[in-house]
Motif scaffolding. Sequence first.
Motif, mmCIF file in Angstrom:
data_model
loop_
_atom_site.group_PDB
_atom_site.id
_atom_site.type_symbol
_atom_site.label_atom_id
_atom_site.label_comp_id
_atom_site.label_asym_id
_atom_site.label_seq_id
_atom_site.Cartn_x
_atom_site.Cartn_y
_atom_site.Cartn_z
ATOM 1 N N ALA A 111 39.490 16.614 54.160
ATOM 2 C CA ALA A 111 38.108 16.187 54.384
ATOM 3 C C ALA A 111 37.495 15.692 53.086
ATOM 4 O O ALA A 111 37.805 16.199 52.005
ATOM 5 C CB ALA A 111 37.279 17.333 54.949
ATOM 6 N N THR A 112 36.638 14.704 53.216
ATOM 7 C CA THR A 112 35.856 14.213 52.087
ATOM 8 C C THR A 112 34.392 14.472 52.405
ATOM 9 O O THR A 112 33.901 14.076 53.464
ATOM 10 C CB THR A 112 36.101 12.709 51.853
ATOM 11 O OG1 THR A 112 37.500 12.526 51.574
ATOM 12 C CG2 THR A 112 35.288 12.197 50.675
ATOM 13 N N ASN A 113 33.729 15.174 51.497
ATOM 14 C CA ASN A 113 32.313 15.501 51.619
ATOM 15 C C ASN A 113 31.561 14.794 50.505
ATOM 16 O O ASN A 113 31.948 14.908 49.334
ATOM 17 C CB ASN A 113 32.095 17.010 51.511
ATOM 18 C CG ASN A 113 32.845 17.768 52.581
ATOM 19 O OD1 ASN A 113 32.885 17.356 53.732
ATOM 20 N ND2 ASN A 113 33.459 18.881 52.199
ATOM 21 N N ILE A 114 30.515 14.074 50.868
ATOM 22 C CA ILE A 114 29.735 13.328 49.874
ATOM 23 C C ILE A 114 28.326 13.893 49.844
ATOM 24 O O ILE A 114 27.702 14.093 50.899
ATOM 25 C CB ILE A 114 29.720 11.824 50.205
ATOM 26 C CG1 ILE A 114 31.159 11.299 50.273
ATOM 27 C CG2 ILE A 114 28.885 11.054 49.164
ATOM 28 C CD1 ILE A 114 31.277 9.865 50.749
ATOM 29 N N TYR A 115 27.840 14.134 48.632
ATOM 30 C CA TYR A 115 26.515 14.718 48.416
ATOM 31 C C TYR A 115 25.688 13.788 47.540
ATOM 32 O O TYR A 115 26.221 13.163 46.614
ATOM 33 C CB TYR A 115 26.641 16.081 47.713
ATOM 34 C CG TYR A 115 27.537 17.028 48.460
ATOM 35 C CD1 TYR A 115 27.033 17.846 49.459
ATOM 36 C CD2 TYR A 115 28.904 17.074 48.197
ATOM 37 C CE1 TYR A 115 27.865 18.701 50.171
ATOM 38 C CE2 TYR A 115 29.738 17.925 48.906
ATOM 39 C CZ TYR A 115 29.210 18.735 49.884
ATOM 40 O OH TYR A 115 30.031 19.572 50.585
#
Length: 148
Positions: A111-115
């Motif tokens: 998974a790639t999580n962007i903040y």
Amino acid sequence: MVKSRQRAVLGGTADEVEAAFYEALQQGDIDALMACWADDDEVFCVHPGGPRLVGTAAIRAAFEQMFGNGAILATPGKVRKVETLSSAVHNVLERIEVLTAEGPRHAFVLATNIYHQTSQGWRMVAHHASPGVSHEPVEAHDPPQMLH
């Protein structure tokens, strides 16, 4: 546990928001989970094999449906990060526990999580998860210097 959720709501670091996100998944807590997301019409989420969900209403509805089957036992690991002053990208290997008639099983999802740093603090703006495998994938490191 409540402390990480409170920090996410109060605008903790991207790492704290990520911890609160996975804690909310494991608890099946939709309000805590949605507190991690930016309040923006352009946020998006892609679950393994699923369509692109755009906006907080669509994301909330999808997680509510998933929580209807119980909490999601996802544990992040092997985090890779790219961070700037106002954005952070985390690529994680999620270990998913699934309870089956034969007993507990696990799978792995990348998974790639962007903040983004928002006026409310750090918030998730994207979560994109790929279909998983039943074993921990081998991680490729430095590519060869010669292509052919």
